[in-house]
Motif scaffolding. Structure first.
Motif, PDB file in Angstrom:
ATOM      1  N   UNK A 303      -0.980  -0.951 -12.995  1.00 55.80           N
ATOM      2  CA  UNK A 303      -1.072   0.216 -12.115  1.00 55.80           C
ATOM      3  C   UNK A 303      -2.007  -0.176 -10.975  1.00 55.80           C
ATOM      4  N   UNK A 304      -1.437  -0.256  -9.798  1.00 55.65           N
ATOM      5  CA  UNK A 304      -2.238  -0.673  -8.647  1.00 55.65           C
ATOM      6  C   UNK A 304      -3.089   0.493  -8.192  1.00 55.65           C
ATOM      7  N   UNK A 305      -4.376   0.262  -8.133  1.00 59.74           N
ATOM      8  CA  UNK A 305      -5.279   1.335  -7.722  1.00 59.74           C
ATOM      9  C   UNK A 305      -5.701   1.051  -6.287  1.00 59.74           C
ATOM     10  N   UNK A 306      -5.226   1.912  -5.385  1.00 60.56           N
ATOM     11  CA  UNK A 306      -5.574   1.729  -3.973  1.00 60.56           C
ATOM     12  C   UNK A 306      -7.086   1.818  -3.835  1.00 60.56           C
ATOM     13  N   UNK A 307      -7.640   1.045  -2.935  1.00 59.33           N
ATOM     14  CA  UNK A 307      -9.089   1.126  -2.709  1.00 59.33           C
ATOM     15  C   UNK A 307      -9.358   2.441  -1.977  1.00 59.33           C
TER      16      UNK A 307
END
Ligand code: PMP
Length: 315
Positions: A303-307
């Protein structure tokens, strides 16, 4: 503290909006099914869901057994988890709680013809659900429910009354956890985890027909015992007396992960210390979950967690 947003019937809403009526059929009679899925923080700040597909496939099977309709595909449910973690800006290990429950305000005791509701909520969860350094167990006086009375394969909300009684009994008697026998007197499982015993180079674990929930971690352990330890696993009925004779024992489940059993009914298991092989399995599963080990990358979903920039205040 709970994460503030919940996935509810396809939308992300606040915890406050995700309320269930006190008259809800599923709350009164325990008609529903649920899952527990872990999300792990990985290097770089992304998260990884462990075995999300397997959990949602089991949820579909549970719904089928109970006669509940689950109108979301496995892919949609995984996507729901990803959106939920992103919306909540989760940065630490978490536990996702998918729940399909009869939400209709109805007095009728039945599984069909009632409106249901599908939610996924998130809560923080570290590695301390059960002490990973080892637990002392008792054989419960409560038996595991029999499949023809309450189907164990379906992870039914109402099916947790027996495990709750067993856990309370164990804690009140000064133990950490309970091992439940089935009505035939064979070892079934602990209250929320499956059990493995080692005799020499061979491990044994109770088979599905001995009234266990077929754990997803259990299946992972069967693979890793073969691959990492080079040892054999037999699925066969386990007698109570074997608990007292095992060289090593551990419990495994999504929340528990892998937990060595150091004593059973006040008798030491092996040397009375966490078993080395159990600890190796524990470390290996954790490394796979955090994607630090290239083994079984297909068990995890990134799950890519946006900065997210820190919020600025303008007043
Ligand atoms: N048995 C029971 C009764 C459980 O509640 C759980 C936890 N879901 C398990 C076994 C372990 O299953 P899993 O590895 O899929 O979490």
């Amino acid at each position: 503290m709970q994460y503030p947003y919940v996935f509810l019937d396809g939308s992300l809403v606040t915890l406050d909006e995700a309320r269930l009526s006190i008259h809800a059929n599923g709350l009164q009679y325990g008609v529903g099914t649920f899952e527990g899925i872990r999300a792990f923080r990985c290097a770089g700040g992304n998260l990884a869901l462990l075995a999300a597909r397997a959990h949602f496939e089991r949820m579909h099977r549970s719904a089928a057994i109970l006669g509940l309709s689950l109108s979301y595909s496995v892919e949609d449910l995984i996507l729901g988890c990803q959106r939920l973690l992103q919306k909540n800006e989760v940065q630490d290990d978490a536990y996702l709680r998918p729940l399909l429950v009869l939400s209709e305000e109805s007095l009728q005791v039945r599984t069909h013809g009632h409106r249901s509701r599908l939610s996924i909520a998130a809560t923080p969860l570290g590695l301390n659900y059960i002490d990973p350094k080892g637990v002392r167990c008792m054989v419960s006086t409560w038996r595991r429910n029999i499949d023809c009375a309450l189907p164990n394969r379906a992870k039914a909300t109402g099916g947790y009354l027996g495990p709750a009684l067993a856990k309370t009994e164990a804690l009140e008697c000064g133990f950490d956890e309970a091992i439940m026998l089935n009505v035939d007197g064979h070892v079934a499982e602990a209250t929320t985890s499956n059990v493995f015993l080692r005799f020499g180079n061979t491990w044994i674990t109770p088979p599905p027909q001995d009234d266990i929930l077929e754990g997803i971690t259990r299946a992972e352990m069967m693979t890793l015992i073969d691959e990492v330890l080079g040892q054999k696993v037999l699925e066969r009925s386990v007698d109570r007396s074997e608990l007292y004779a095992a060289d090593e024992m551990f419990l495994c489940g999504t929340a528990a992960m892998v937990v060595p059993v150091t004593a059973i009914d006040r008798r030491p298991v092996g040397a009375g210390r966490p078993g080395e092989r159990s600890l190796e399995l524990q470390q290996t599963l954790l490394a796979i979950a955090r994607r630090e080990n290239s083994r079984h990358e297909d068990w995890t979903t990134v799950v890519t967690m946006a900065v997210v920039p820190h919020a600025r205040s303008f007043h």
